[in-house]
Design an enzyme around this catalytic site. Sequence first.
Site: not given
Ligand SMILES: [Zn+2]
Length: 648
Positions: A337, A366, A384, A386, A388, A472, A518
């Site tokens: 992000c 992580r 991910q 991912d 945004h 979420k 997200h």
């Molecule tokens: Zn994010």
Amino acid sequence: MIKITLPDGSVRDYPIGSSSFDIALSISEGLARNVLAAKVNGQVQDTNLPIATDSKLQLLTWNDADGKSTFWHSSAHLMAEALETLYPKVKFWVGPPLENGFYYDVDTNGETISSEDFKKIEEKMLELARQKNDFVRIPMAKTEAIKFFEEKGDEYKLDLLSGLDDGSITFYKQGNFTDLCRGPHIPNTGFIKAAKIMSVAGAYFKGDQNNKMLTRIYGVTFPKQKELEDYLTLLEEAKRRDHRKLGQELDLFTFSEKVGKGLPLWLPKGAMLRERLENFLRKAQVKAGYQQVVTPHIGSKQLYITSGHWEKYGKDSFQPITTPEEGEEFLLKPMNCPHHCEIFRARPRSYRELPLRLAEFGTVYRYEQSGELHGLTRVRGFTQDDAHIFCTDDQVEDEFKKVIDLVLYVFKSLGFEDFSAQVSLRDPENKTKYFGLDEAWDKAENAIRRAAADKGLKTVEEVGEAAFYGPKLDFMVKDALGRKWQLGTIQVDYQLPQRFELEYVGSDNQKHRPVMIHRAPFGSMERFIAILIETTAGNFPLWLSPDQIAILPISEKFEDYANEVFLTLQEEDIRGYVDHRDEKIGRKIRDAEVNKLPLMLIVGEKEAEEGKVSVRRKGEGDLGSMTIEEFIAYAKTEIYKNIPQFKV
Ligand SMILES: [Zn+2]
Ligand SMILES: [Zn+2]
């Protein structure tokens, strides 16, 4: 009299001091026989405690999660009683319930307890269970409690006691066994009809490796023998489907101690599977108006101070990498992000560009403790899917709904039919865990609720499960074995745009702050593939299967023809291999089956002469012989029938 409100909203009057058991009995005898514990005003307690005031009451049975966990925790006491009977020197630390069963950490005091002793323990547990001993709650003064365990010589319970306040201490006794416990428990041991000791392991006292190693004994119990049998069958099946085992057998991925724990290495077949999934999503994302970006695997520590990740997760992350000359600090990227926020900030933005949807298959790192690592589902580096979405306040709900459509499209294409959604909310009692103002949180939480309702999703709400920057919507699927898996997630965020001071110029020529969404439909490629392996038992849908066909020549005389067929199919994007080994055809077929090959094409004299192939489909058997053209037509229909086009 007191007023008792039941879960269906009905209100009944009872004499003051009635117990949950009395109330259950007034409803039906069957219910009273099955009630394990009671939730009184949100607090789970013993069924025989008197209720003194007007209350909300939920009677808990085996079908309630809290009922089950009370059952299993009580079973830990029963196991402790059995252990104390069999091994009088044993001392006890703690015995909590688990998602499936329970354990007790014990100091065996020199005795060895191994799998050979399990049967003996199980039998003793059942023998004691048949005595139907009540779990009796005994409030204790602290001095009395200390005296009891001093006399017993149990330093572990004395340690527990040292942290408890006088006036809050209770003992529970069943049969001849007394434990320090705050409860609650089931009414008596007679409810426990089946018991199995599952395993034994070492566990440091209080999880500290400087302390003594205790013995952790895992068990599971059930109110019916049949339920235990079903559970064991299910475990066998789960073991057969374990993605760590199948991943190895199907040549998809591996791990190397030398590369590092929790860092998967994708083998060619796994990489291919992964690439197909990525391409599938990429294609749908193009239609949905996303644009791909690429960002580096590290970012300056300052970036994560700005985003707040450093403050909230810094201590538990991989620690900064420092440049040798300038001493600058960088973090392995734990999230994409912040990088995407900086892309938004790269130049002035106008409302005309919004919603701006930036997507990246972004690899993040992580730190997970090595004991927490598990196959592909808990790793230290993962990718991910991912994206945004930067949008105006007014666009949030609509964008959220579009993301729901995309997530549902992904699930449908992969055959995940039994799913539910969880709205993960902030814990209003613990606001310091989160950034942002109440107003923004309320707005975001309500936008999610409305979008989910509008899309007809079955949702449950979970307080305290939100991300630190916003609420979420998490998607859970249930597999054939009834196991629940968390997949994709969608999150609304008013905080990062503020922390990064993101702005766009509105139609009013004024500066405004965008909202960020997200989202990751798969969640992560690693986790998603692990779940896909376990839910399909490695029998992937044809379009995803790393190899779709295996061409099996009956003997080496037909190698040339097999190669010719292979090249023709390759031209048509049908992938697989020719089994060139000098093996009997029966063996080749068996091996292809073990490798979960969806389609086998057997070629011998007749096929070569007629320009045909004999087709076998996994799970369906012999499909007869087809010309190459017929087979191509068949395969294409089969490959594409399960991937509908994504419609915006
Ligand atoms: Zn994010
Ligand atoms: Zn207990």
